[in-house]
Design an enzyme around this catalytic site. Structure first.
Site, short mmCIF file in Angstrom:
data_model
loop_
_atom_site.label_atom_id
_atom_site.label_comp_id
_atom_site.label_asym_id
_atom_site.label_seq_id
_atom_site.Cartn_x
_atom_site.Cartn_y
_atom_site.Cartn_z
N HIS A 123 22.79 43.23 22.64
CA HIS A 123 23.54 43.22 21.38
C HIS A 123 24.19 41.87 21.11
CE1 HIS A 123 22.81 47.46 20.95
NE2 HIS A 123 23.16 47.61 22.21
N TRP B 140 56.45 26.24 36.35
CA TRP B 140 55.26 26.50 35.53
C TRP B 140 55.75 26.31 34.10
CZ3 TRP B 140 53.74 29.93 31.67
CH2 TRP B 140 52.37 30.00 31.42
N ASN C 196 64.24 30.27 35.80
CA ASN C 196 62.91 30.87 35.69
C ASN C 196 62.97 31.84 34.53
OD1 ASN C 196 60.46 32.22 36.11
ND2 ASN C 196 61.34 33.57 37.66
N GLY C 197 62.20 31.57 33.47
CA GLY C 197 62.22 32.48 32.32
C GLY C 197 62.16 31.70 31.03
N ARG D 106 54.14 30.56 42.29
CA ARG D 106 54.75 30.97 41.02
C ARG D 106 54.66 29.89 39.94
NH1 ARG D 106 57.98 35.35 41.68
NH2 ARG D 106 59.04 34.85 39.75
N GLU E 51 38.74 31.53 36.80
CA GLU E 51 40.10 31.07 37.08
C GLU E 51 40.19 30.05 38.21
OE1 GLU E 51 41.80 35.09 39.34
OE2 GLU E 51 43.12 33.93 38.09
N LYS F 15 37.27 35.99 38.26
CA LYS F 15 37.47 35.22 39.50
C LYS F 15 36.82 33.85 39.39
CE LYS F 15 40.02 36.78 41.08
NZ LYS F 15 40.64 38.05 40.74
N LYS G 82 51.06 32.76 39.78
CA LYS G 82 50.77 34.06 40.39
C LYS G 82 51.40 35.20 39.61
CE LYS G 82 49.15 36.69 43.64
NZ LYS G 82 47.70 36.92 43.58
N GLU H 109 35.64 41.59 36.52
CA GLU H 109 36.46 40.99 37.56
C GLU H 109 35.75 39.80 38.21
OE1 GLU H 109 39.39 40.99 38.38
OE2 GLU H 109 39.48 40.31 40.44
N CYS I 140 58.28 30.63 37.55
CA CYS I 140 58.78 29.47 38.26
C CYS I 140 59.40 30.01 39.53
CB CYS I 140 59.87 28.74 37.47
SG CYS I 140 59.30 28.06 35.91
O1 M6R Z 1 50.95 40.80 39.21
P1 M6R Z 1 50.02 41.44 38.24
O2 M6R Z 1 48.98 42.28 38.90
O3 M6R Z 1 50.72 42.20 37.16
O4 M6R Z 1 49.27 40.23 37.54
C1 M6R Z 1 48.38 40.44 36.49
C2 M6R Z 1 47.54 39.21 36.23
O5 M6R Z 1 48.35 38.13 35.88
C3 M6R Z 1 46.72 38.83 37.46
O6 M6R Z 1 45.91 39.87 37.89
C4 M6R Z 1 45.84 37.59 37.16
O7 M6R Z 1 44.86 37.94 36.23
C5 M6R Z 1 45.23 37.07 38.47
N1 M6R Z 1 45.40 35.66 38.57
C6 M6R Z 1 43.79 37.38 38.59
O8 M6R Z 1 43.23 36.87 39.74
#
Ligand code: M6R
Length: 615
Positions: A511, A74, A100-101, A27, A495, A492, A610, A488, A2
């Site tokens: 497999h 969040w 936040n937490g 956030r 998400e 992308k 984020k 990766e 948050c």
């Molecule tokens: O800040 P961080 O690199 O530790 O974050 C890790 C993941 O939360 C972050 O990479 C997440 O998977 C991204 N949204 C991917 O695009």
């Protein structure tokens, strides 16, 4: 998870808090709220939705007060709705709090409060905390700071909080444990925020609160910091911020994600700047150099990370084992921390994290530290929690990454991991001088090759996205160094466009996943010349004969694969070890354009945040 913003000074707090919340929306963005402190009481407004929704609703309040706190959420406890939004008020209406937490023991505290006659409107742990503070304040007749301190001593969990008391309207009390909080120090004014971006245009002086510390911020006085546990005074460590305002604005791009994709030639160059001295054949990295004995004597290196950073770790595993012949294990931090892992004193544990705040990665590192391992951080955010607890580390210098989908941070991580692998290989003699020189020269060319991809792809990937945007599934395949690229690419796509996508090592197809193939399944294959090309060609033939549609990422000049593929994207040839950096660019663009064409919120995808500062 948050975002928190606060202001106390001579200016109107409202616009500072609203603009600050907009910068922190990465956030969390499912609800937002603000409270301003006036001599007559609180002006409070909160709503489900974004900060722009909050702005619309805020016309009903007096926007002139000079003290206030705000929140962008969040959701953890309770669905996103108006009632669960922060700030939360205490039963007596005297205390208001943003958080936040997670308060883990909130249920037992809530039970106790209910027994004492407290009532609750929301499902949140935060409303429990604000009433718990009221309890201490009333029962022991305490000022806000002391009541907050005593309440926090009973709390289990993670928090960054900002609290106001309407009977002491010139004070903001803040505290942190596990979630970040910065205090900006201006002339006769103070700013509070989860990171420094909300106040960067007002001051360059900031204090990053340490875990277990709290601060009382009063107009006309110096910030007073104490430990939450035993009320010991803490000396002020004022740091000069390096951030600039341009870095956190869109700069003419439609989305932060697109801006950040296009920034990659620069961010990769910045990550290498001063480190890769290619003409001298030197890689300078103080964090490695000063601790080279730890690295070179390490029985193994363990990499812990989450999400995209985990994928960078997988590439590093291939590279460090290949160049330096040191065994490497890569683990999701969330699994590592709970599975009673074997960690020895001569292990090196590397945490990769863009934000430096990811709760699981932080906890995994703390565990490794307790067991005596040497812990090393690769972070993008200067002064982040991970950067502060590690024995040594290296920053990626990608600049602020605002889009929730990680792009430039990933390629910067790959760049720094390449430098580390090369340096270790050179130092322990496993990498020949000839190969080292060749690879360092090749790495030095990467920014210009990325630039070329961005120019060559202009318009082309958008057209491919148009063709495939309506598919509900996709498979990504790669081998060797490009197996993590496939993971990766799939992450992308899912998400930001909410299309189901899976990444596999190309040879694993037969497999199981091959059963999914038919004319409706797009398969994105990375088939670069220098990495198992012939093997991948065979895999592509297998896909072709199941009528699936193929989008191939291939090297310029390729003929064999493009003859089989429905669509192709060229990337320049480079050392196989560095192809994940190049392959990332078209895969990022493909996801971006598909999400745009589907009308999705590219920078703030649903359900995500984020930095994941909760478990
Ligand atoms: O800040 P961080 O690199 O530790 O974050 C890790 C993941 O939360 C972050 O990479 C997440 O998977 C991204 N949204 C991917 O695009």
């Amino acid at each position: 998870m948050c975002g928190i913003v606060g202001y106390i000074g001579r200016r109107e707090a409202y616009p500072i808090i609203i603009n600050g919340l907009k910068r922190l929306e990465y956030r969390g963005y499912d609800s937002a709220g603000i409270v301003l402190s006036t001599p007559k009481g609180f002006e409070l407004v909160k709503t489900k939705g974004k900060v722009s929704d909050l702005e619309e609703k805020s016309t009903s309040i007096d926007q002139t007060p000079t003290i206030g706190i705000g929140h962008t959420r969040w959701a953890t406890h309770g669905v996103p709705n108006d009632v669960n939004s922060h700030p939360h008020l205490s039963n007596n209406g005297r205390i208001v709090l943003v958080h936040n937490g997670i308060i883990e023991n909130y249920e037992s505290i809530k039970k106790l409060l209910i027994e004492k006659g407290y009532t609750f409107q929301s499902d949140t742990d935060t409303e429990v905390l604000v009433n718990f503070i009221q309890l201490f304040q009333e029962e022991q007749n305490l000022n806000l700071r002391d009541a907050v301190r005593l309440a926090l001593n009973e709390v289990v969990g993670a928090y960054a909080i900002a609290v106001l008391d309407n009977q002491d309207p010139d004070t903001i009390v803040v505290a942190r444990l596990g979630s970040p909080l910065a205090i900006g120090i201006g002339k006769d004014e103070f700013f509070i925020a989860s990171d420094a971006s909300p106040f960067i245009e007002f001051t360059k002086d900031a204090i990053y609160l340490e875990d277990g510390d709290m601060a009382s911020i009063r107009l006309g006085e110096e910030v007073a910091i104490h430990t939450i546990h035993n009320n010991e005074p803490v000396s002020l460590d004022i740091q000069e911020l390096q951030l600039n305002i341009e870095a956190i604005e869109k700069g003419g791009y439609e989305h932060f994600m697109l801006k950040e994709i296009y920034e990659q030639p620069r961010s990769i160059r910045d990550t290498m700047r001063g480190r890769l001295l290619v003409d001298e054949g030197i890689i300078k990295m103080a964090g490695i150099w000063d601790n080279q004995e730890r690295f070179l004597k390490a029985k193994r290196i363990i990499i812990v990370a989450c999400g995209t950073s985990y994928h960078a770790g997988l590439v590093a595993e291939y590279m460090i084992e290949d160049f330096a012949r040191i065994p490497v294990e890569v683990e999701y931090a969330s699994e590592f921390r709970y599975r009673n892992p074997i960690i020895k004193k001569n292990d090196v544990v590397i945490a990769i994290s863009q934000s430096g705040e990811t709760a699981d990665t932080l906890a995994a590192l703390k565990l490794a530290k307790e067991k005596g391992a040497f812990i090393f951080g690769i972070n993008n955010v200067v002064g982040s929690s991970i950067a502060r607890i590690t024995d040594a580390g290296a920053y990626t210098h990608a600049g602020p990454e605002i889009g929730v989908a990680s792009t430039k941070a990933f390629t910067a991580q790959l760049t720094i991991l390449s430098l580390i692998a090369l340096k270790l290989g050179k130092k322990n003699g496993e990498l020949s001088n000839e190969k080292y020189n060749l690879l360092t020269r090749e790495l030095d060319r990467i920014p210009e090759l990325v630039e070329k991809i961005l120019i060559d792809c202009e318009g082309k990937i958008e057209a491919i996205a148009e063709k495939y945007k309506d598919n509900r599934n996709a498979i990504y395949l790669g081998r060797g160094y490009n197996y993590p690229s496939a993971l990766e690419g799939a992450l992308k796509l899912k998400e930001i466009s909410y299309i189901h996508a899976e990444g596999y090592p190309a040879a694993e197809m037969k497999h199981g996943p091959i059963a999914l193939l038919d004319e409706n399944m797009p398969v994105i294959v990375i088939a670069t010349k220098r990495g198992y090309y012939e093997k991948v060609v065979s895999n592509i033939q297998e896909i072709k004969s199941r009528s699936a549609r193929i989008i191939a990422v291939v090297n310029e000049g390729d003929e064999q694969v493009i003859a089989m593929a429905d669509d192709h994207i060229f990337i320049p040839e480079t050392a196989e070890e560095f192809t994940p950096i190049l392959a990332a660019i078209p895969l990022q663009l493909l996801s971006y354009w598909i999400a745009v064409k589907l009308g999705k919120n590219v920078d703030q995808p649903r359900n995500l945040a984020k930095s994941v500062t909760v478990e």
